[in-house]
Design a protein around this motif. Sequence first.
Motif, PDB file in Angstrom:
ATOM      1  N   SER A 165      29.605  31.697  33.162  1.00 11.58           N
ATOM      2  CA  SER A 165      30.391  32.443  32.179  1.00 11.58           C
ATOM      3  C   SER A 165      31.681  32.968  32.784  1.00 11.58           C
ATOM      4  CB  SER A 165      29.571  33.597  31.608  1.00 11.58           C
ATOM      5  OG  SER A 165      29.396  34.594  32.586  1.00 11.58           O
ATOM      6  N   THR A 166      31.727  33.174  34.096  1.00 12.39           N
ATOM      7  CA  THR A 166      32.909  33.801  34.688  1.00 12.39           C
ATOM      8  C   THR A 166      33.898  32.802  35.249  1.00 12.39           C
ATOM      9  OG1 THR A 166      33.518  35.731  36.005  1.00 12.39           O
ATOM     10  CG2 THR A 166      32.240  34.047  37.116  1.00 12.39           C
ATOM     11  N   CYS A 167      33.513  31.547  35.435  1.00 12.75           N
ATOM     12  CA  CYS A 167      34.403  30.607  36.143  1.00 12.75           C
ATOM     13  C   CYS A 167      35.727  30.461  35.395  1.00 12.75           C
ATOM     14  CB  CYS A 167      33.756  29.233  36.290  1.00 12.75           C
ATOM     15  SG  CYS A 167      34.844  28.046  37.116  1.00 12.75           S
ATOM     16  N   PRO A 168      36.861  30.890  36.005  1.00 12.19           N
ATOM     17  CA  PRO A 168      38.142  30.866  35.286  1.00 12.19           C
ATOM     18  C   PRO A 168      38.673  29.451  35.092  1.00 12.19           C
ATOM     19  CG  PRO A 168      38.478  31.556  37.557  1.00 12.19           C
ATOM     20  CD  PRO A 168      36.994  31.424  37.363  1.00 12.19           C
ATOM     21  N   ALA A 169      38.138  28.475  35.852  1.00 10.57           N
ATOM     22  CA  ALA A 169      38.630  27.100  35.752  1.00 10.57           C
ATOM     23  C   ALA A 169      37.677  26.209  34.970  1.00 10.57           C
ATOM     24  CB  ALA A 169      38.839  26.526  37.154  1.00 10.57           C
ATOM     25  N   SER A 170      36.591  26.771  34.460  1.00 13.82           N
ATOM     26  CA  SER A 170      35.565  25.984  33.774  1.00 13.82           C
ATOM     27  C   SER A 170      35.072  24.836  34.639  1.00 13.82           C
ATOM     28  CB  SER A 170      36.078  25.464  32.425  1.00 13.82           C
ATOM     29  OG  SER A 170      36.328  26.536  31.564  1.00 13.82           O
ATOM     30  N   ALA A 171      34.848  25.118  35.900  1.00 11.89           N
ATOM     31  CA  ALA A 171      34.335  24.091  36.816  1.00 11.89           C
ATOM     32  C   ALA A 171      32.817  24.076  36.838  1.00 11.89           C
ATOM     33  CB  ALA A 171      34.873  24.334  38.226  1.00 11.89           C
ATOM     34  N   ARG A 172      32.183  25.002  36.111  1.00 15.73           N
ATOM     35  CA  ARG A 172      30.722  25.083  36.142  1.00 15.73           C
ATOM     36  C   ARG A 172      30.174  24.935  34.727  1.00 15.73           C
ATOM     37  NH1 ARG A 172      29.252  27.527  41.182  1.00 15.73           N
ATOM     38  NH2 ARG A 172      27.187  27.929  40.379  1.00 15.73           N
ATOM     39  N   HIS A 173      29.109  24.152  34.591  1.00 10.49           N
ATOM     40  CA  HIS A 173      28.503  23.895  33.291  1.00 10.49           C
ATOM     41  C   HIS A 173      27.004  24.085  33.392  1.00 10.49           C
ATOM     42  CE1 HIS A 173      32.374  22.010  32.201  1.00 10.49           C
ATOM     43  NE2 HIS A 173      32.333  21.549  33.434  1.00 10.49           N
ATOM     44  N   PHE A 174      26.410  24.587  32.298  1.00  4.89           N
ATOM     45  CA  PHE A 174      24.976  24.848  32.273  1.00  4.89           C
ATOM     46  C   PHE A 174      24.357  24.122  31.094  1.00  4.89           C
ATOM     47  CE2 PHE A 174      21.784  27.578  30.096  1.00  4.89           C
ATOM     48  CZ  PHE A 174      20.754  27.461  31.016  1.00  4.89           C
ATOM     49  N   GLY A 175      23.173  23.546  31.311  1.00  9.94           N
ATOM     50  CA  GLY A 175      22.515  22.890  30.196  1.00  9.94           C
ATOM     51  C   GLY A 175      21.223  22.215  30.625  1.00  9.94           C
ATOM     52  N   ASP A 176      20.709  21.399  29.712  1.00 12.33           N
ATOM     53  CA  ASP A 176      19.431  20.713  29.937  1.00 12.33           C
ATOM     54  C   ASP A 176      19.700  19.304  30.460  1.00 12.33           C
ATOM     55  OD1 ASP A 176      16.947  19.625  29.932  1.00 12.33           O
ATOM     56  OD2 ASP A 176      16.617  19.764  27.763  1.00 12.33           O
ATOM     57  N   LEU A 177      19.448  19.126  31.750  1.00 10.97           N
ATOM     58  CA  LEU A 177      19.699  17.811  32.350  1.00 10.97           C
ATOM     59  C   LEU A 177      18.544  16.848  32.115  1.00 10.97           C
ATOM     60  CD1 LEU A 177      21.433  19.497  35.264  1.00 10.97           C
ATOM     61  CD2 LEU A 177      22.445  17.483  34.176  1.00 10.97           C
TER      62      LEU A 177
END
Lengths: 249, 180
Positions: A165-177
Amino acid sequence: MTSLPNATDGRKLGLVIDLDICVGCHACAVNCKEWNTGGHSAPLTDEEPYGADPHGVWFNRVHSFEAGDGDSGRTVHFPRSCLHCEEPACVTVCPTGASYKREGDGIVLVNADTCIGCKLCSWACPYGAREYDYADGVMKKCTLCIDRIENQHLPPEDRLPACVSTCPASARHFGDLGDPNSDVSQLVAERGGYDLMPEMGMQPVNKYLPPRASTRHDLETPATPPESLPASTDTGSDFLNWVDRMLTR
Amino acid sequence: MYHSWGSQNAWLRQIHGWNKLYMNRSTAEDQGLSDGDGVRVESPYGSIKAQIALMEGVNGNTVWTWNAIGKKRGAWNLSPDAPESNKGFLLNHLITDLLPPKDGYRFGNTDPITGQAAWFDLRVRVVKDDGSDKALANDPSDSGIAPRAPGVDKAAERLRFGARFLPSSNWRRNRGGGET
């Protein structure tokens, strides 16, 4: 030792981290510590915080390094946290059952009430993702923010791990792999996401997206100047003429 | 990293507690400098000691570092052996805030349009530190220890932020000497 769950319903919650975008700002590491020092494994103790060797519990750490020589050299920022493996040695090595993998979503957690602090799991994990708390005498680790992603008191858009939620560059993603149609699974397929050290056999759920090829050669072609630059006009003031020259060159 | 604005943040200094001077690898090697060498950095206004790190991704005629990490020993209630005071350095000793006199005035060493401090145009010389000059501005052996400010307690030896949010019955709440 501790057994892994026999059957899961196919969900594999995890992170996808884009090494092409990450700029190494450490916002994910700090926001992770901020949330989790009041969360499931609270507190995240800091020892010698103002001394010669300050060291504390962090669930997420960022390593920055250079790879390659000369013009092919590039700086890589590599965030490191628990990968919530499908075959986690940190769980099977645990003598008390404190280290466990959840059936429903595959998240790897530690039960602080049954952990005896023997540290076998930190020796077993090849990724260095276990964090020992010397004050509590127990092992701690990334919880994938179970106290956020399932938190009915948060608005739905905030039910993400703190690092995402905090990554300012949107380099991190969360989900169901575990779902091949999820956004994160499609991202991994499109960008060639890969496992860290697959030879260890842990089958990590988290995936990393590689940096894209250098675009440095594009810079060797001089930019074409626009054809219709506004002609400089005499403003009647030396200072304004100078500003005009500076801003239009 | 401007840690000092947060009275020396206990988390940020774990991420970055001291700084090196970053130099282009081939420029440094042409001068006989190796990664990790101690150097003196000299400008027309002063001289400091630093440790260099070599990298590819910096212009060959430029050096850079993270700013505002070096501290006087004892400053900000840090222990005198803190890396900020023994390994880190501060660039300020190399910089002047005023230009040489002109027409009877001393103009600020700032960008004429924005007023931003002109920190980025200083010419420096980097030479290997032979240990001969003891009077450098950031030499810990000469700078003494700053006394603790009045009314400031001894720095905590352990931080347990967040322990107070645990239920009072939770054993973790009162471990490790409680919260500081």
